[in-house]
Design an enzyme around this catalytic site. Sequence first.
Site, short mmCIF file in Angstrom:
data_model
loop_
_atom_site.label_atom_id
_atom_site.label_comp_id
_atom_site.label_asym_id
_atom_site.label_seq_id
_atom_site.Cartn_x
_atom_site.Cartn_y
_atom_site.Cartn_z
N ARG A 233 0.87 -1.17 0.00
CA ARG A 233 0.00 0.00 0.00
C ARG A 233 0.91 1.22 0.00
NH1 ARG A 233 -3.43 -2.79 -1.56
NH2 ARG A 233 -5.55 -3.12 -0.75
N GLU A 262 -5.10 7.54 -4.67
CA GLU A 262 -5.24 7.04 -6.04
C GLU A 262 -6.59 7.46 -6.62
OE1 GLU A 262 -2.64 2.98 -5.09
OE2 GLU A 262 -4.73 2.82 -5.70
N HIS A 280 -1.28 0.79 -9.98
CA HIS A 280 -1.95 -0.21 -9.14
C HIS A 280 -2.50 -1.34 -10.00
CE1 HIS A 280 -3.99 -0.69 -4.97
NE2 HIS A 280 -3.66 -1.87 -5.49
#
Length: 328
Positions: A233, A262, A280
């Site tokens: 993360r 994000e 991601h």
Amino acid sequence: MKIVITIANFCDDALNYLKDKGFDVHHYSGPSLGAGVADDTLFEVVKDADVIIAGTETYRPSLLARLPKLKLISRNGIGYDAIDQEGLKTNGIGLTRTRGFVEGAVAEQIMAYILYFARRIDQQNALMHAHQWKSKLEPGAKNHTLGLVGFGGIGTETAKRAVPFGMKVLYYCRHPNPQEPTYGAEYAELDKLLAQSDYVAACVPLTDETYHFFDAKKIAKMKKGACLINIARGPVVDEHALADSLKSGHLSSCAVDVYPKEPCTDSPLADCPTAVLTPHTASSTVENMREMNFAAADNVINYLNGALDPKYLVVQGSRARVLQFTTA
């Protein structure tokens, strides 16, 4: 019963599977929702949902309290740090996750980063397309050391892939894994791992203890010229400290797939030419996404019927313990 799906890459087969079960399915197709999204933005998407099949977006207590119909959040993935568990319990909302589906794909991405830096096919290809024949020795992966900080599903899957490449694998976690010989890995204290590893991969969940786990002090303890990989993360790594280390030359490179907020288009690492940045996508393969989508859908059905395998359950909500939902 209304299901709102907030994931962009939710396959049509899984969506139709839910529709065939009698659900009123709404697939959100607006701007990306991710970690740190504002309550009001997310509320407009999920405000009348009975069930949410969620991505990485943030569910704060303040938002959960505004969703009186919501019975379940089915997380399409394994991490749930962005979903406040106390807020779920207070409001009687359940939480499930697709454990056991994402780990292999994320491990594959870690190996892709390592092989990128080990062989630099991109540079060789660019020279050939520029009509230049310039052979250059690259470091390779064999006999280099990979340090895994965290040795759960992703860490063990990565070890299984790195060892056949001839890499030495060290790992650090709070509780050493008694099955480590099975994976060809060796436990090491953190300082030893940081000092000896050519590649260090963060494979830990985000908790109060792991927030900025990789701060300036720990990064300074890493082997000079090493590469830091973050697929965990965003906040697990202090990205400003990482950028400073790259600019000073202490670390040679990094690979980052996750960010504090994000979507992210303004990372301080974007100014570092040896930083490899991806949006991601570590778990985003066609096969894996399809498997996760169906697993998230099945978690909804099984939870509502009181037939969920406990390994997928994170929070048992009180709003829908057993609804006896008909799937015929």
